[in-house]
Design an enzyme around this catalytic site. Structure first.
Site, PDB file in Angstrom:
ATOM      1  N   GLU D  91      45.889  55.918  40.973  1.00 12.07           N
ATOM      2  CA  GLU D  91      44.632  56.392  41.549  1.00 12.07           C
ATOM      3  C   GLU D  91      44.850  57.527  42.539  1.00 12.07           C
ATOM      4  OE1 GLU D  91      42.641  53.444  43.912  1.00 12.07           O
ATOM      5  OE2 GLU D  91      40.798  54.622  44.071  1.00 12.07           O
ATOM      6  N   ARG D  95      45.422  58.980  51.343  1.00  6.65           N
ATOM      7  CA  ARG D  95      46.488  59.215  52.325  1.00  6.65           C
ATOM      8  C   ARG D  95      47.135  60.567  52.066  1.00  6.65           C
ATOM      9  NH1 ARG D  95      51.099  55.252  52.797  1.00  6.65           N
ATOM     10  NH2 ARG D  95      51.122  56.041  54.927  1.00  6.65           N
ATOM     11  N   ARG D 163      39.926  59.115  56.966  1.00  5.62           N
ATOM     12  CA  ARG D 163      39.136  58.544  55.858  1.00  5.62           C
ATOM     13  C   ARG D 163      38.394  57.268  56.225  1.00  5.62           C
ATOM     14  NH1 ARG D 163      43.347  55.381  51.767  1.00  5.62           N
ATOM     15  NH2 ARG D 163      44.675  54.558  53.416  1.00  5.62           N
ATOM     16  N   ALA D 180      43.760  46.034  23.899  1.00  3.99           N
ATOM     17  CA  ALA D 180      42.429  45.625  23.445  1.00  3.99           C
ATOM     18  C   ALA D 180      42.065  44.220  23.905  1.00  3.99           C
ATOM     19  CB  ALA D 180      42.340  45.718  21.920  1.00  3.99           C
ATOM     20  N   ARG D 181      43.065  43.352  24.063  1.00  2.00           N
ATOM     21  CA  ARG D 181      42.729  42.005  24.520  1.00  2.00           C
ATOM     22  C   ARG D 181      42.188  42.039  25.947  1.00  2.00           C
ATOM     23  NH1 ARG D 181      46.678  36.704  25.165  1.00  2.00           N
ATOM     24  NH2 ARG D 181      44.994  35.172  25.015  1.00  2.00           N
ATOM     25  N   ARG D 190      32.068  43.230  32.311  1.00  2.00           N
ATOM     26  CA  ARG D 190      31.500  44.411  32.954  1.00  2.00           C
ATOM     27  C   ARG D 190      30.376  45.077  32.169  1.00  2.00           C
ATOM     28  NH1 ARG D 190      33.175  42.810  37.837  1.00  2.00           N
ATOM     29  NH2 ARG D 190      35.434  42.506  37.866  1.00  2.00           N
TER      30      ARG D 190
END
Lengths: 229, 229, 229, 229
Positions: D91, D95, D163, D180-181, D190
């Site tokens: 991600e 920082r 931040r 895929a599982r 979701r």
């Protein structure tokens, strides 16, 4: 949130060992099962075995134990914590409950500036008057954010949307259950100088529980430069 | 291998609960942390919560606990056990230690024939004289295998190669540490009618420990057709 | 089992790369997302970045890729392979299908004796006549085992029970899907001198696929003493 | 952050399939390896097999594939995403890099109120004038927050501390690699009505990629009420 009276705290944050099934003997027995051996008490030779396992990075014998922590910390700290996938988490939900209108405001001594490259920053404290100004800027931002959060709630906006206003420094809380192998990995990264101070201070509380429950493993890990096996 | 006097046994196999950090309260507290709530004792409403979590397959609150089992079983059973990746294992090593010259010989009542399709077999016991003949064939095969193993050892062949002769029914032992969520997944599959009888009988011993330590969770899981959350 | 014509083979064993989604660029892009950067081609600076990530043991950028291998090997080798929990496996089933009456017989050059302590054995080849005798002992044991397996089948015994007779050196096959981070961990352990030769030879085949698909990562890993990040 | 021109977008959010190693054939082959079978093309019988595997919740054959997504979304959405531990993430770092001064402001149609109990909320749109007022409150809060963030930066405060002011609706971005599982588990939760709309809209984009790459598996999963195996 109910008042928390147990455990160690860091301003609004705390780390509390909620339960543990952890001792050095389990490391030795799970290693010695390779030889079909088992014993009921640790002896001196076992210390050498634990050292050997850590040094040679035989990690699996360190997994047969479990620590459950109850943690309260700012969201930005929790986000780093939750990156550790080998372990279990359940957290406060801003969809189900009203968030506390409380965010982490660094004390004056914690305001710092950074130099250097990502991953190898050096941090220096800022001048007291800069820290004071920074505190005031942040406190006002928090005030604006939580005021907006409250207003959106008063308008009848769903909690899951009203929370969009709140800062990443807002406190959250969670349970974390983890074994010593994953714990050492966490501690290696999060007590390291390169870790952000706010998670490092909490990780050091976690480290105390580890040291207390598994003192021989802890000593061996320290002697091995805190490299996780 | 040292004699094992504790725990439940099934011929040369046994399952022994070595340690546990497990109760129903931890399920409730890790679920209620969503609301910032925590309590020190279970009440009746909590049973409903546990039922709800299981039925709706909210699995994470069932992870904040730990069971450590010491297991002895044939290798072909251990192979199925080790397919369960959420959990920790340490096992006897045929590279480091001499394997026991002991393999699982099904008792007369266990010899069976199969009909039907894979995954949906029906098993019927064979006639006693067939069972007796099968036992003798297998016993002789074991004898030949362990004799070869011993001879290779006498020739000075490394243990890791000498073991090539031994049958998949040879006994092994291991420690297994697992949380209740993964345990329920294991039990769903391995206590099921479709599971091989030899692992099912041991899984039923595991189930007893689960039922004893987390009775409300266990009852809810049974009421939910043993579907793991 | 159908004949396998693709891939590399080692006697009855083989390792075949079935599919891959793997390149060095994905390492760089998943690392640079920390800075909100992305590029479509690797440049020289990126090699330095990959080296840095490996050396500092930043492991996550090496996870955004996937290798699927089709492997055939003896059961005792597969058992070591399946200990690697970060990855996916599907294997031949001795409950559903008749096992091949084929087991790994070490060639004359592979028969060895061991000295030293567990985890640090030294292996020396045995004399040719000893190897020849060992081969004969093992071949006869295999013959007895597979004869028993066939006889039990003829008696109508279920496959899942008849297989109890077969040796741990019997061939099995499986698919294994894994990312480069877990692959490096596997290779560190299984291509190491301390690994059993029979898995090491297959791990070296796996290593070739890794080197081919992610050459810069591979070179950095080798330069870093094959320590997995 | 560089402009993103590829992929599907949802206001400041997007989901982009970056790479895939995924087809229905891999499901069939990894299931059929139980029988030592393999084929190079799917046939009609294979559809029935995929349906069977899904219905009976045999999950492992769905793991031998990989999807890599590039995602941009608000932090509060990313937090739900990262709870899915079976998968890989990298991600953007607040920082290391300056956060974008950009947060998710729900469009007028998205403002909603909630009724009912946690886990079973009903959401209703609010009146347009309420939505407009809410938008203004939130926009002002964002403005105050990003202004504070900028001021703290100007004071020389380290990015990791500056931040603290930013809201949880600030955009972040990440790579996510998943099989895929695990993907079906993610999508079950979701894309469900009970999921927060903001993650549901992005999960529906993820679902499109899954449907495109593995159409037979997708159809079987839908026919099975979107229960993950």
């Amino acid at each position: 949130m109910e008042p928390q009276v147990y455990g160690l705290s860091y301003a609004g944050s705390f780390v509390s060992l909620d339960a543990a099934m952890a001792d050095d003997l389990s490391v030795v027995n799970s290693a010695r099962v390779s030889f079909g051996k088992r014993r009921d008490f640790l002896n001196d030779a076992d210390k050498g075995l634990i050292n050997f396992l850590l040094r040679e990075r035989h990690g699996t014998p360190f997994e047969h134990n479990s620590f459950r922590f109850h943690v309260r910390c700012p969201i930005f700290v929790a986000r780093e914590w939750f990156r550790h996938r080998i372990g279990s988490f359940n957290e406060f939900s801003g969809r189900y409950s009203e968030m506390p209108s409380e965010a982490y405001l660094p004390p004056e001594t914690h305001w710092r500036t950074q130099t250097g490259k990502p991953g190898a920053y050096t941090f220096e404290p800022v001048e007291p008057e800069v820290a004071a100004e920074a505190q005031q800027i942040l406190a006002e931002a928090y005030d604006a954010a939580f005021t907006a959060y409250a207003k959106l709630g008063e308008l009848g906006i769903a909690k899951e949307l009203a929370r969009l206003a709140i800062p990443v420094a807002t406190y959250t809380e969670f349970y974390w259950t983890v074994n010593a192998r994953a714990l050492m990995n966490f501690l290696s990264l999060r007590t390291h100088d390169a870790a952000q101070r706010e998670i490092r201070e909490l990780a050091l509380e976690v480290e105390k529980s580890f040291a207390e429950k598994m003192p021989i493993t802890y000593a061996a890990w320290v002697a091995n430069d805190k490299v996780a096996p």
